[in-house]
Design a protein around this motif. Structure first.
Motif, PDB file in Angstrom:
ATOM      1  N   HIS A 224       0.823  -1.222   0.000  1.00 35.61           N
ATOM      2  CA  HIS A 224       0.000   0.000   0.000  1.00 35.61           C
ATOM      3  C   HIS A 224       0.854   1.269   0.000  1.00 35.61           C
TER       4      HIS A 224
ATOM      5  N   GLU B  63       0.256  -0.816  -4.810  1.00 36.87           N
ATOM      6  CA  GLU B  63      -1.191  -0.619  -4.822  1.00 36.87           C
ATOM      7  C   GLU B  63      -1.402   0.812  -4.330  1.00 36.87           C
TER       8      GLU B  63
ATOM      9  N   SER C   4      -6.243   1.778  -6.533  1.00 41.13           N
ATOM     10  CA  SER C   4      -7.403   1.220  -5.826  1.00 41.13           C
ATOM     11  C   SER C   4      -8.075   2.263  -4.950  1.00 41.13           C
TER      12      SER C   4
ATOM     13  N   HIS D 175     -10.043   3.022  -1.464  1.00 46.11           N
ATOM     14  CA  HIS D 175     -10.174   2.470  -0.111  1.00 46.11           C
ATOM     15  C   HIS D 175     -11.033   3.357   0.780  1.00 46.11           C
TER      16      HIS D 175
ATOM     17  N   HIS E 264      -9.140  -4.282  -7.336  1.00 42.87           N
ATOM     18  CA  HIS E 264     -10.463  -4.659  -6.779  1.00 42.87           C
ATOM     19  C   HIS E 264     -11.542  -3.611  -7.075  1.00 42.87           C
TER      20      HIS E 264
HETATM   21 ZN    ZN Z   1      -6.683  -2.649  -1.660  1.00 35.97          ZN
END
Ligand code: ZN
Length: 347
Positions: A142, A185, A210, A212, A239
């Motif tokens: 991350h 990510e 991504s 979040h 995702h």
């Molecule tokens: Zn994620």
């Protein structure tokens, strides 16, 4: 007809609603974990094997499932929060009977190490990748905006990059062809912007973008996806729906427009193989298959054992009819790097 693991998961989810406290928790947990069980429970019972070897199965859950298998109750269609999830056991069946994409796949393109919220080092994940027969893995820890998951600053990211370079050198000297991709990510804000200095992203092989935050919004989020795709540093939307089994339905968009944009920009959308994510799911992947945008398959593993879930993502691609040339994990390492490099020159 005996019950499938998917049906058992639904019965467990409904059972959880009848209880409070420990029983509720145990049934909910087993319902979620059932999607990662490698074998059909019905087969195990038939062969007289104990169910307690399965994750999240204790004496009470084991007894419940045995009773349901002995005298199968009616199983209704799952609630929307639990719709379109496949079990690992059924994924294996799809790969064995339709197309063994898992066997042809060259790598796993999403996972985490101790640089963010993963359990083990980059090297330990790489060793599991080798053991699984992959040619490469992407370490996608991350970025700094996601503090709850130990997101990396630019400094830590470049430290990780040096560690990966050293590991790849070591592999090359040992004549191993396996490689670790320097990846990330990246946390993407609702307006589509990333949270890292562009310069720190330039040396990466692969960047997933991504969401979040603001994941329970009900309004159409098409523009948010389009901004993510148009971010010049993003190669793959991670995702995409941000759904979680029996917990969060995820975001909604005009998916055909999202996939058209991905195709236009030659970028990919992810099939996150984690059992309680399965994101994109088969129904949306069928639209992606028709439009013909690229897809990327990743496990989002946070430990080596979770890398086995790749079969779920592979089976989803097979069931949706994604064409082989659209699956970026089927590209050899050099070709994959060539693709991300080509995206950099397009912007
Ligand atoms: Zn994620």
């Amino acid at each position: 007809m005996s019950l499938t693991n998917e049906q058992l998961a639904e019965l467990l989810a409904l059972e959880a609603e009848k209880h409070e406290g420990n029983k509720e928790k145990a049934a909910r947990r087993a319902s979620r974990k059932a999607f990662g069980w490698p074998r059909e429970v019905a087969d195990m019972v038939e062969q007289g094997e104990s169910l307690k070897t399965l994750p999240a199965v204790g004496p009470w859950v084991s007894k419940l499932m045995q009773d349901w298998l002995d005298d199968p109750p009616e199983v209704t269609e799952p609630d929307r929060l639990r719709a379109d999830f496949m079990s690992l056991a059924s994924a294996k069946h799809t790969l064995a009977t339709e197309w063994d994409l898992r066997d042809e796949l060259r790598g796993d393109l999403q996972m985490h190490s101790t640089y963010s919220d993963g359990r083990v080092s980059v090297k330990e994940m790489a060793l599991e990748g080798i053991a699984l027969g992959h040619e490469y893995i992407a370490i996608t820890d991350h970025s700094k905006g996601l503090k709850i998951a130990g997101g990396m600053s630019e400094e830590v990211l470049s430290e990780q990059r040096r560690e990966i370079d050293a590991l790849n050198d070591e592999l090359e000297q040992g004549n191993a062809t396996f490689r670790v991709l320097r990846a990330l990510e990246m946390n993407i804000s609702p307006d589509g912007t990333g949270d890292m200095e562009p310069k720190s992203l330039e040396e990466l092989d692969l960047v997933l973008g991504s969401f979040h935050s603001k994941l329970r919004i009900k309004e159409d989020q098409t523009d948010r996806y389009i901004s993510n795709l148009r971010n010049p540093h993003v190669h793959v939307v991670g995702h995409p729906r941000c759904r979680i089994y029996n917990f969060r339905i995820g975001l909604w968009a005009e998916w055909d427009r999202v996939f058209e944009e991905a195709k236009e920009l030659d970028k990919a959308v992810e099939i996150n193989s984690f059992p309680d994510r399965q994101d994109l799911n088969v129904e949306l992947l069928e639209i992606a298959a028709e439009i013909g945008c690229r897809v990327s398959i990743g496990t989002d593993a946070h430990n080596p054992a979770e890398m086995h879930f790749i079969e779920i993502g592979c089976a989803a691609a097979v069931r949706a009819g994604i064409q082989p040339d659209r699956i970026i994990n089927l590209m050899p390492y050099e070709e994959l790097l060539g693709w991300t490099a080509s995206l950099k020159t397009r912007v």
